[in-house]
Design a protein around this motif. Sequence first.
Motif: not given
Length: 448
Positions: A358-364
């Motif tokens: 989820a953190n990677m998706a948020l950054s993207g």
Amino acid sequence: MAMMAALSSVLLIAPQGAMAETIFDAMAKAYQNNPDLNAARAGLRATDEGVPIAKAAMRPQVAASASGTLTRLERATGGADFYSGSAGITITQQIFDGFQTLNNVRAAESNVFSSRETLKANEITILLSAAQSYANIARDQQIVSIRKQNLAFLREQLNAANARLEVGEGTRTDVSLAEAELANAQALLVTSVAQLKQSEAVFVQIVGAAPRGVKQPSPASKSLPRSLDQAVAISMRENPTIIAAQYSVDAAGFQVKSAEGAMLPGVVVQGAVTRNTGNASSSSPNTTASITARLEVPIYQGGAEYGQIRQAKERLGQQRILVDSARASVQQTVVSAYAQLEAALAVISATKQQISAANMALSGVIEERKVGQRTTLDVLDAQQTVLSAQESLVAAQRDAVVASYSVLAATGQLTVRSQGLKVAEYRAEDHYEEVKDKWFGLRTVDGR
């Protein structure tokens, strides 16, 4: 070196309350301070007194008596006073009572042993409550921290939306969405702070002191069974609720024998010494002594003795059924707690992976919004996913801690000794040994 020496002195004289408190410290304080637990200990000490009370029936009964009479006799020639008095002592000794006293003593001893196990169950319950309240505070503190971070993130998103609106790259809708999410986050933070205060109040009630430096505890490891089958087997042997019920069966069995003893003959020996004095008779003062032996054979007492025997037998049957009930209840508790522990550990593992993704998706999503491929709503949705996963992880960590200590409690292993708590263990045997053969005395062991 002088500065280091001064710093060392400060650390040495620093109050213990300022140090971080572990979950074991919380359980130790609850073991020592909890009023319900101290009340249960007082109740056990009262139960201990049942043994010397039962033994009293076979001990000598001593009674002293004194009487005096003054008589005034009026005659024509004048009046005269006559007086008489007596003083005596009587000793009565029960020789045989159909084994009633013997069985009553054994029943009282079984009640003491049962009450000890009940006290142990109360101690385990308090220790579990202390561990649970500690884990609740750790969870609520982390949720407050997470929601504060979320609030800061949403403020940044609102500022960014306003900045884009000013340069014509954003819309008023983006600003409104950010404002709405920020207001919701503020409400959630207020709710989490209130929940934290409630958990702290419960902690004070159970432990007797305010929490200090609470950190996220790890699930229990000391004395934790390695499998469900092992946990169930241990609980059947060592759970204090089951053991207390078994001692209650013993006590009920002795009560049956005591009731049956009422139908057997009894033998009593009584000795008396009396001193008579006065001028009411022509005889001089004299002393008399007597010894009497009495055999009592009960034949029929209105049927009460038969009803008492039947009643005692029914109570014995009831206690045997309660043992089966206790075993079933304990087994259900062990299975449920062990299942919750396994589920919580699995959720922790899965949720950690979810947070990372989820953190990677948020950054993207944030990067894609910068080039116009995503909207503010997409960013807010991605942040909400991260927030939910973080709070789910905190809740699962709490559940794992509580479930692990619940397994220990159900198996009877959540004790001061097994967990190595830094507190003096209450020894119920000490008071019992002090009073079980006491013949007289009004003061309790602690001097009251």
